[in-house]
Design a protein around this motif. Structure first.
Motif, mmCIF file in Angstrom:
data_model
loop_
_atom_site.group_PDB
_atom_site.id
_atom_site.type_symbol
_atom_site.label_atom_id
_atom_site.label_comp_id
_atom_site.label_asym_id
_atom_site.label_seq_id
_atom_site.Cartn_x
_atom_site.Cartn_y
_atom_site.Cartn_z
ATOM 1 N N HIS A 32 -0.680 -13.375 12.364
ATOM 2 C CA HIS A 32 -0.373 -12.293 11.293
ATOM 3 C C HIS A 32 -0.081 -12.755 10.069
ATOM 4 O O HIS A 32 1.056 -13.784 10.122
ATOM 5 N N LEU A 33 -0.411 -12.134 8.743
ATOM 6 C CA LEU A 33 0.194 -12.290 7.576
ATOM 7 C C LEU A 33 0.388 -11.039 6.741
ATOM 8 O O LEU A 33 -0.316 -10.073 7.057
ATOM 9 N N PRO A 34 1.159 -11.005 5.738
ATOM 10 C CA PRO A 34 1.586 -9.631 5.105
ATOM 11 C C PRO A 34 0.575 -9.152 4.601
ATOM 12 O O PRO A 34 -0.339 -10.118 4.024
ATOM 13 N N ALA A 35 0.348 -7.886 4.398
ATOM 14 C CA ALA A 35 -0.880 -7.258 3.806
ATOM 15 C C ALA A 35 -0.870 -7.513 2.392
ATOM 16 O O ALA A 35 -2.157 -7.796 1.931
ATOM 17 N N SER A 36 0.103 -7.408 1.851
ATOM 18 C CA SER A 36 0.259 -7.674 0.449
ATOM 19 C C SER A 36 -0.077 -9.175 -0.009
ATOM 20 O O SER A 36 -0.592 -9.378 -1.006
ATOM 21 N N PHE A 37 0.172 -10.006 0.897
ATOM 22 C CA PHE A 37 -0.245 -11.425 0.582
ATOM 23 C C PHE A 37 -1.815 -11.525 0.893
ATOM 24 O O PHE A 37 -2.394 -12.202 -0.048
ATOM 25 N N VAL A 38 -2.256 -10.980 1.796
ATOM 26 C CA VAL A 38 -3.755 -11.067 2.031
ATOM 27 C C VAL A 38 -4.466 -10.317 1.060
ATOM 28 O O VAL A 38 -5.586 -10.998 0.406
ATOM 29 N N VAL A 84 -7.697 -1.689 -9.979
ATOM 30 C CA VAL A 84 -7.750 -1.975 -8.503
ATOM 31 C C VAL A 84 -8.254 -0.589 -7.863
ATOM 32 O O VAL A 84 -7.268 0.181 -8.116
ATOM 33 N N THR A 85 -9.205 -0.460 -7.294
ATOM 34 C CA THR A 85 -9.699 0.657 -6.710
ATOM 35 C C THR A 85 -9.144 0.970 -5.173
ATOM 36 O O THR A 85 -9.064 -0.233 -4.726
ATOM 37 N N ILE A 86 -8.698 1.961 -4.936
ATOM 38 C CA ILE A 86 -8.264 2.478 -3.419
ATOM 39 C C ILE A 86 -8.728 3.861 -3.292
ATOM 40 O O ILE A 86 -9.227 4.511 -3.981
ATOM 41 N N SER A 88 1.473 1.096 -2.890
ATOM 42 C CA SER A 88 2.538 0.249 -3.509
ATOM 43 C C SER A 88 2.222 -1.287 -3.011
ATOM 44 O O SER A 88 2.431 -2.105 -3.533
ATOM 45 N N ILE A 89 1.786 -1.342 -1.770
ATOM 46 C CA ILE A 89 1.110 -2.867 -1.218
ATOM 47 C C ILE A 89 0.180 -3.210 -2.182
ATOM 48 O O ILE A 89 0.365 -4.444 -2.507
ATOM 49 N N MET A 90 -0.692 -2.572 -2.674
ATOM 50 C CA MET A 90 -1.735 -3.065 -3.479
ATOM 51 C C MET A 90 -1.252 -3.450 -4.977
ATOM 52 O O MET A 90 -1.743 -4.498 -5.403
ATOM 53 N N ARG A 91 -0.223 -2.694 -5.130
ATOM 54 C CA ARG A 91 0.500 -3.251 -6.512
ATOM 55 C C ARG A 91 1.215 -4.384 -6.180
ATOM 56 O O ARG A 91 0.967 -5.397 -7.416
ATOM 57 N N GLU A 92 1.935 -4.556 -5.434
ATOM 58 C CA GLU A 92 2.612 -5.876 -4.878
ATOM 59 C C GLU A 92 1.550 -7.043 -4.856
ATOM 60 O O GLU A 92 1.525 -8.062 -5.350
ATOM 61 N N ALA A 93 0.341 -6.749 -4.315
ATOM 62 C CA ALA A 93 -0.723 -7.461 -4.152
ATOM 63 C C ALA A 93 -1.297 -8.114 -5.606
ATOM 64 O O ALA A 93 -1.303 -9.401 -5.705
ATOM 65 N N ALA A 94 -1.239 -7.222 -6.521
ATOM 66 C CA ALA A 94 -1.825 -7.782 -7.760
ATOM 67 C C ALA A 94 -0.753 -8.446 -8.423
ATOM 68 O O ALA A 94 -0.949 -9.174 -9.043
ATOM 69 N N ARG A 95 0.635 -8.372 -8.240
ATOM 70 C CA ARG A 95 1.671 -8.979 -8.808
ATOM 71 C C ARG A 95 1.653 -10.453 -8.321
ATOM 72 O O ARG A 95 1.636 -11.290 -8.671
ATOM 73 N N GLN A 96 1.278 -10.609 -7.017
ATOM 74 C CA GLN A 96 1.122 -12.053 -6.332
ATOM 75 C C GLN A 96 -0.133 -12.602 -7.046
ATOM 76 O O GLN A 96 -0.265 -13.847 -6.713
ATOM 77 N N SER A 115 2.335 -3.717 -16.002
ATOM 78 C CA SER A 115 1.969 -3.161 -17.358
ATOM 79 C C SER A 115 0.716 -3.334 -17.727
ATOM 80 O O SER A 115 -0.261 -2.525 -18.587
ATOM 81 N N ASN A 116 -0.120 -4.396 -16.916
ATOM 82 C CA ASN A 116 -1.711 -4.734 -17.200
ATOM 83 C C ASN A 116 -2.378 -4.184 -15.807
ATOM 84 O O ASN A 116 -3.485 -4.436 -15.960
ATOM 85 N N LEU A 117 -1.685 -3.291 -15.113
ATOM 86 C CA LEU A 117 -2.524 -3.118 -13.889
ATOM 87 C C LEU A 117 -2.634 -1.611 -13.961
ATOM 88 O O LEU A 117 -1.655 -0.425 -14.279
#
Length: 605
Positions: A137-143, A178-180, A190-198, A204-206
């Protein structure tokens, strides 16, 4: 950890405040991560202003002889968790790991993981993980972050090599969309926003965009001739003309996502019913086909085949997907044909020691020229399981809205909408209601291209319907008609109710996009308190009393400083909590009314 006590007391002060407009981007790049396939698209501002439909996609995703504008949702990571490959290339590289890498056991491989973030009843935790092909397992935000990183780097590389406008590229003036699915929970968003940060994309660009909403925006830009429907007076009418109501049914690989919008006088869109849907995507048909194959071959044989012949198994998956899209309501073919690897047939004979064709015939199947022949009626039955759920849900929405005779058209989009069998079944279901069903050209790419258009003009959506009730946990004076006596305590000669759900917005409420709802002031629960923690909750109920009620979910928190106590001036220390719900995410700001200091954030849920 959920709060056991509330740190705030209350006083209502209704106010409305406008949000600051975002800077017009020079470039918009949209990323669509699907259950089966993923891709990206882009459009420069000058091109958008001249020809909005000139959205570009990468046309070079290739697997064998197949070339498409999307690639498989498959991610391969090295042992150090850096990206090795994505898409078809990830599959091909996975198949050669054992020969080329001594540490092949330590590599990670993920495929079709989007549905991990879809939960019907339970809340997706921010610490959600995704399981790889070996059970790790790896964090969803990381994947998801790795996928966004891959597409970002691929896009920038493509611009640099192929696009003369790359010299004008500025990260600060680029918007990433990013579409959801619209039915995803706040935590999943929020997981997708954190994924974009990674992926080193600043908040501000997302923009997080809702898939069926993007499809509606794209369809509006297409030639009107694709959306002409017959009105009650038998005249032809444009489905997206002002005053029309359009239901968009986004049928992807994992989910079916439904959003209903009304077209305003200026051609902007407002939601008229909260989005809904379920796990009724096209992959369910694929799963039924493979479940049938498992029944024939057995788990032992299939497991060995997948490990030893990964590429052949992927080819089989691709073939099932291709054949599925060709199934029509009046299919002239009697059989659904699936290419079967000779290695799978040999494994069957070695392990089971039975005659392959005889076993197939006993199951009503046949085998010829390396293809398995499945009677088309069996496959129709697989489709019908999913179609039943989709049609029932569409009917439920129409009845809830009481707009059965007011919906101008139903527009079907997404990869699963390419199936004539599915689209015609929906048409048949709505025929008695005289609601036309339209499938636009480029149905599968409508979400991706619409996301680019949305990035250039987010103001095109003017309001959304709240999917849940949202509020803040606080302490209030006890009301025996409303509060639970077991959640009370005495202080200062009064009885107080704890963990009270103080509502800011109600499920089903229409909220104008771009406006802050500033309607609640909160006071420190203790005279010496210098920090207040804002605990945010949501509920599937209209009017919850306590945050501990059934259906309530803790969605996030953040701290706000109070100024030191000033007994001489006797100043009321308060925090004014404002929420902006009209966007695709929840934005919260808290302003210290004494100092004017403002705290702003997207909730990390």
């Amino acid at each position: 950890m959920l709060p056991s006590t509330s740190t705030l007391k209350v006083t209502p002060v209704p106010v409305m405040a406008k949000a600051v407009d975002k800077t017009t981007p020079c470039l918009v790049v949209a990323i669509d991560i699907g259950s089966f396939a993923s891709g990206y698209a882009w459009l420069w501002r000058w091109a958008y202003e001249e020809t909005p439909l000139a959205v570009q996609t990468n046309p070079h995703w290739q697997h064998g002889s197949r070339v498409s504008q999307k690639t498989l949702t498959a991610l391969l990571l090295k042992p150090d968790k850096t990206i090795a490959a994505f898409g078809y290339v990830a599959i091909e590289k996975l198949c050669t790991l054992e020969q080329n890498h001594k540490d092949h056991e330590d590599w990670y491989f993920f495929q079709g993981f989007k549905m991990t973030l879809h939960r019907k009843k339970e809340c997706v935790d921010f610490n959600q993980t995704i399981e790889d092909y070996k059970g790790r397992h790896l964090p969803a935000s990381f994947v998801f972050g790795c996928v966004i990183t891959y597409f970002k780097e691929h896009a920038l590389s493509h611009f640099k090599v192929n696009n003369a406008d790359y010299r004008d590229y500025r990260e600060s003036e680029t918007k990433w969309v990013v579409t959801i699915p619209a039915i995803w929970t706040d935590s999943a968003k929020s997981i997708m926003r954190e994924a974009a940060r990674q992926a080193n994309i600043r908040d501000s660009n997302l923009t997080i965009a809702l898939e069926p909403e993007c499809a509606a925006i794209y369809c509006q830009k297409l030639p009107h001739g694709q959306f002409l429907v017959t009105a009650k007076n038998l005249d032809k009418k444009y489905a997206f003309e002002p005053g029309s109501t359009v239901m968009v049914v986004d049928m992807g690989g994992g989910t079916v996502d439904i959003t209903t919008v009304e077209v305003n006088a200026d051609s902007s869109l407002k939601h008229v019913h909260k989005s809904g849907g379920g796990a009724w995507g096209g992959m369910r048909v694929n799963d039924e086909v493979f479940n049938m194959l498992l029944g024939v071959f057995g788990h032992e044989i299939f497991d060995v085949f997948q490990v030893k012949n990964k590429m052949d198994f992927i080819d089989m998956q691709m073939d099932v997907e291709t054949q599925k899209r060709q199934v029509g309501p009046h299919n002239e073919q009697e059989y659904f044909r699936v290419q079967i690897s000779q290695e799978l047939v040999l494994l069957f004979k070695q392990i089971k020691g039975e005659k392959f064709k005889e076993v197939l015939e006993a199951s009503g199947l046949s085998f010829m020229n390396s293809r398995l022949y499945i009677p088309i009626q069996k496959v129709f039955a697989f489709f019908n399981i999913v179609i039943k759920d989709i049609c029932e849900f569409i009917t439920d929405i129409l009845e809830q809205m009481q707009l059965i005779h007011q919906v101008t058209a139903v527009v079907v989009v997404g990869g699963f909408a390419n199936s004539n069998y599915v689209t015609d079944a929906i048409r048949d279901n709505l025929a008695s209601r005289s609601i036309p069903v339209i499938r636009p050209d480029d149905a599968e790419l409508s979400i991706l291209k619409g996301a680019v258009l949305f990035g250039h003009n987010e103001a095109i959506v003017t309001s959304r319907i709240m999917p849940r009730t949202y509020g803040v946990a606080c302490t209030m004076e006890y009301d025996k008609k409303r509060h639970n006596k077991d959640l009370t305590f005495r202080d200062g000669g009064k009885v107080w109710a704890n963990t009270v759900f103080r509502k800011h917005v109600t499920i089903g409420q229409s909220v104008t996009c771009g406006e802050w709802i500033v309607d609640k002031d909160y006071y420190p629960a203790d005279a010496n308190q210098t920090v207040a923690t804002i605990y945010m909750f949501s509920s599937d109920k209209t009017d919850p009393s306590h945050t501990t009620d059934e259906g309530c979910i803790f969605i996030g928190q953040f701290d706000v400083d109070f100024p030191p106590r000033d007994d001489e001036r006797n100043v009321n220390r308060a925090v004014s909590v404002s929420m902006r719900f009209g966007g695709t995410e929840i934005e919260v700001k808290a302003t210290n009314t004494t100092t004017g200091k403002t705290y702003f954030k997207y909730l990390k849920m």
